[in-house]
Each structure stands twice: as structure tokens, then as C-alpha cells.
Scaffold this motif. Structure first.
Motif, PDB file in Angstrom:
ATOM      1  N   ILE A 136     -17.262  20.425 -19.849  1.00 54.93           N
ATOM      2  CA  ILE A 136     -17.130  21.239 -18.645  1.00 54.93           C
ATOM      3  C   ILE A 136     -18.356  22.142 -18.533  1.00 54.93           C
ATOM      4  CG2 ILE A 136     -14.612  21.180 -18.720  1.00 54.93           C
ATOM      5  CD1 ILE A 136     -14.678  24.051 -19.805  1.00 54.93           C
ATOM      6  N   ASP A 137     -18.598  22.685 -17.348  1.00 54.63           N
ATOM      7  CA  ASP A 137     -19.824  23.453 -17.109  1.00 54.63           C
ATOM      8  C   ASP A 137     -19.968  24.656 -18.037  1.00 54.63           C
ATOM      9  OD1 ASP A 137     -20.562  21.692 -15.144  1.00 54.63           O
ATOM     10  OD2 ASP A 137     -19.851  22.934 -13.474  1.00 54.63           O
ATOM     11  N   ARG A 138     -18.865  25.329 -18.347  1.00 52.35           N
ATOM     12  CA  ARG A 138     -18.945  26.515 -19.215  1.00 52.35           C
ATOM     13  C   ARG A 138     -19.435  26.156 -20.610  1.00 52.35           C
ATOM     14  NH1 ARG A 138     -13.265  29.523 -18.662  1.00 52.35           N
ATOM     15  NH2 ARG A 138     -14.247  30.998 -20.122  1.00 52.35           N
ATOM     16  N   LEU A 139     -19.023  25.014 -21.122  1.00 53.92           N
ATOM     17  CA  LEU A 139     -19.488  24.579 -22.440  1.00 53.92           C
ATOM     18  C   LEU A 139     -20.917  24.053 -22.369  1.00 53.92           C
ATOM     19  CD1 LEU A 139     -16.309  22.866 -23.959  1.00 53.92           C
ATOM     20  CD2 LEU A 139     -17.250  25.131 -24.455  1.00 53.92           C
ATOM     21  N   LYS A 140     -21.275  23.386 -21.273  1.00 54.02           N
ATOM     22  CA  LYS A 140     -22.663  22.941 -21.102  1.00 54.02           C
ATOM     23  C   LYS A 140     -23.615  24.131 -21.138  1.00 54.02           C
ATOM     24  CE  LYS A 140     -21.783  18.774 -18.339  1.00 54.02           C
ATOM     25  NZ  LYS A 140     -21.862  18.188 -16.975  1.00 54.02           N
ATOM     26  N   ALA A 141     -23.209  25.223 -20.486  1.00 50.71           N
ATOM     27  CA  ALA A 141     -24.051  26.425 -20.466  1.00 50.71           C
ATOM     28  C   ALA A 141     -24.261  26.965 -21.875  1.00 50.71           C
ATOM     29  CB  ALA A 141     -23.413  27.491 -19.573  1.00 50.71           C
ATOM     30  N   LEU A 142     -23.241  26.888 -22.718  1.00 50.43           N
ATOM     31  CA  LEU A 142     -23.352  27.360 -24.090  1.00 50.43           C
ATOM     32  C   LEU A 142     -24.225  26.434 -24.931  1.00 50.43           C
ATOM     33  CD1 LEU A 142     -19.661  28.531 -24.641  1.00 50.43           C
ATOM     34  CD2 LEU A 142     -21.688  29.981 -24.385  1.00 50.43           C
ATOM     35  N   VAL A 143     -24.217  25.145 -24.607  1.00 49.78           N
ATOM     36  CA  VAL A 143     -25.129  24.206 -25.268  1.00 49.78           C
ATOM     37  C   VAL A 143     -26.567  24.503 -24.858  1.00 49.78           C
ATOM     38  CG1 VAL A 143     -25.826  21.781 -25.462  1.00 49.78           C
ATOM     39  CG2 VAL A 143     -23.401  22.384 -25.521  1.00 49.78           C
ATOM     40  N   ASP A 144     -26.777  24.738 -23.574  1.00 44.60           N
ATOM     41  CA  ASP A 144     -28.121  25.060 -23.083  1.00 44.60           C
ATOM     42  C   ASP A 144     -28.674  26.321 -23.744  1.00 44.60           C
ATOM     43  OD1 ASP A 144     -28.337  22.881 -21.366  1.00 44.60           O
ATOM     44  OD2 ASP A 144     -27.489  23.951 -19.657  1.00 44.60           O
ATOM     45  N   SER A 145     -27.821  27.309 -23.949  1.00 39.01           N
ATOM     46  CA  SER A 145     -28.273  28.578 -24.531  1.00 39.01           C
ATOM     47  C   SER A 145     -28.424  28.510 -26.043  1.00 39.01           C
ATOM     48  CB  SER A 145     -27.283  29.694 -24.169  1.00 39.01           C
ATOM     49  OG  SER A 145     -26.024  29.464 -24.795  1.00 39.01           O
ATOM     50  N   GLY A 146     -27.906  27.435 -26.662  1.00 38.58           N
ATOM     51  CA  GLY A 146     -27.996  27.306 -28.105  1.00 38.58           C
ATOM     52  C   GLY A 146     -26.817  27.911 -28.842  1.00 38.58           C
TER      53      GLY A 146
END
Length: 312
Positions: free
Chosen positions: A195-205
């Protein structure tokens, strides 16, 4: 059965007339996954547009009373900041959802370079490329058009495009296109399922790629619960594996189970006893040299029992 191909000549004549469209009639693509320019890069684009205007038209498709942007989100945004009332655009009517998605993703990869994309953006590009819903001929036509729109005088070499009929759905082949390994392709395809919220956390490291891969096997509802926790506490790979194993075993895991796995079950945990050191002065004052530890412990317990009994 032959796969229908795009009529490139028709796309470059009948559907590519440039029109000026008011900025307020334009809005972003509904499934836009790419980060817009910020900072110096955006400022440079705004300055260039103020001086030279928008040199390359954006591509849009009709959507209700306005138009949905397929290519040119940054040019549109910079044009608004530059004070332009309208932007030059090419209107594409009658595109399927798959074709529109292809325009959006392929143009971003072409303009920015795969290596410069965020992890979630790379995942979107790889997942789309890997999907068999796109015929190779369709993709070739879109890539030719994008090349010609960027540089109208350029001759697009056929050798740079894969022949029609080639099957490019393997991780190895897709990886070769983007300069990554087959394993990376597989991991990115899994990341695209977050989901987008987890993708954002992957992007941020904040969430490692391998951890994200494990979490991608959870349902979207469960991922949402995990995201709430991950925004406060780091989710480690080991925890992600436990969540996936629980989901695959039970078919579904509720909020309490997720919290239990991430934070631990207090009912099953025994607090770790704290050790207390006795100073050398206290030891020599009350205990003779050579007193066994067991005797010291028993004496202290009796002393504490007597103290609290008489001071409660």
C-alpha cells in the motif's frame, strides 16, 4: 491471431495537434506514482518557462469537464508557478487504462532515468513492464512516439526497440532493460504490491526492501495496520517474516495479532530481573570476608522483609 498494433502515423498526425489548454482545466493522472520536482530543479524549470515558454507539449486525455495529464506533470506545475494561463498539450482520446498507464510510466523512466527513480517508482515501472497485458508492438509504438515528441528531428533506430513478438515477461529480460538483476526485478514487483503508506516508508529507508517484500504478502487491510505501527516503530525483517508466516498459516491476522507479533505479548513475557550491586563499604560493614552469595541473599531478604513489615 494477430495482436492489434498502434497506427503510429495516425497518432503523429490526427491525434497530435497541439492545443493551448487552460491550467485550471488540467489535473494529475489518477494513478500518478512519481515525485514532482522540488527545490532548485523546480526553480530552474519555472525560470526557463518564464523566459522561453513550454517548449515541449504535455500529453493529456479527456476526463469529464477537463483533462487528465499523462505526460508533463512537472511542466504543468512549473507553468502555474510561472503564471502562465495555459500550456500546450496534445490530446489523446480513446486510450485504454493500460495504454494511459504505459504513457505515464515509460515517459518518466525515459526522462529521468531508471536509476534516479525512487524505489516505489522503480517498482511501478518494473511491474508494468513485466505484466503480459502489454504487447511488445504496442510498447514499441509508444516509445517511438515519445522519442519523436522529445526530439522531432531524431530518427528512432529500430534496432533499439525489441522486435514485435518477442516475449519480455521474464525477470531476467526486464532486468536487462533497466540494468538490474533478476532478483531485483522480483523484489521490485513485490514492493509494487505494498500500500502507498508502506511504499513511502520503503522510499525513506524506514523499511528495508527485503522487509517490504515480506510485508507485500499481507492483505491490504493488514498492511494498513502494520503501517500504523511502522510509522512509530521500525519493523525489522524478522518481524515481517513472522507476520507473513502467521497470515499464510491462518489466512487472516487481526489487529491484536499484528500488535502481539510486533510489540510482543505481555502476558507471555516475564520481566527480566534487575541486579543490584552492593558497595564494598556496605559489604565489608555487614558481611565477613568469604561469606557465600547464598547467605548474603538470604540475609538481605530477611532484612528487607523486616524493614517493610515494620514500615508499612
Amino acid at each position: 491471431m494477430n495482436t492489434p498494433q498502434f497506427d503510429l502515423s495516425a497518432m503523429l498526425t490526427q491525434q497530435t495537434a497541439v492545443q493551448q489548454i487552460p491550467c485550471e482545466m488540467l489535473h494529475p493522472y489518477h494513478n500518478h506514482k512519481f515525485e514532482l520536482y522540488t527545490g532548485e530543479r523546480l526553480e530552474d524549470m519555472v525560470a526557463s518557462i518564464k523566459e522561453n515558454g513550454v517548449l515541449s507539449p504535455i500529453i493529456v486525455q479527456p476526463d469529464g469537464d477537463g483533462y487528465e495529464i499523462l505526460i508533463g506533470h512537472n511542466r504543468w506545475n512549473a507553468s502555474k508557478l510561472a503564471g502562465l494561463p495555459s500550456v500546450p498539450a496534445i490530446i489523446k482520446a480513446g486510450l485504454t487504462e493500460d495504454e494511459a498507464e504505459m504513457y505515464v510510466i515509460e515517459s518518466n523512466v525515459m526522462q529521468r532515468g531508471f536509476e534516479n527513480l525512487r524505489i516505489s517508482e522503480q517498482a511501478a515501472a518494473v511491474a508494468l513492464r513485466h505484466n503480459e497485458m502489454f504487447s511488445q508492438g504496442k510498447r514499441n509504438d509508444i516509445l517511438r512516439e515519445l522519442e519523436l515528441l522529445e526530439n522531432p528531428n531524431a530518427e528512432v533506430e529500430e534496432s533499439t526497440l525489441t522486435p514485435v513478438g518477442s516475449k519480455l515477461d521474464s525477470g531476467k529480460t526486464v532486468g536487462a532493460e533497466y540494468g538490474v538483476s533478476k532478483g531485483s526485478v522480483i523484489r521490485l514487483i513485490r514492493i509494487n504490491k505494498l500500500i502507498d503508506r508502506l511504499k513511502a516508508l520503503v522510499d525513506s529507508g524506514d523499511i528495508a526492501i527485503r522487509t517490504g517484500v515480506e510485508l507485500s504478502f499481507l492483505s491490504e487491510d493488514t498492511q494498513a495496520i502494520v503501517a500504523e505501527c511502522a510509522e512509530e516503530d521500525k519493523i525489522e525483517f524478522k518481524i515481517a517474516k513472522m507476520l507473513r508466516a502467521s497470515a499464510e498459516s491462518d489466512g487472516y491476522i487481526d489487529r491484536d495479532t499484528v500488535h502481539s507479533i510486533i510489540y510482543g505479548d505481555d502476558s507471555e513475557q516475564t520481566p527480566k530481573p534487575k541486579s543490584v550491586k552492593i558497595s564494598n563499604y556496605t559489604y565489608t560493614k555487614y558481611f565477613a570476608e568469604g561469606t557465600k552469595p547464598k547467605e548474603i541473599t538470604e540475609t538481605i531478604e530477611k532484612a528487607l522483609e523486616f524493614y517493610f513489615k515494620n514500615n508499612s
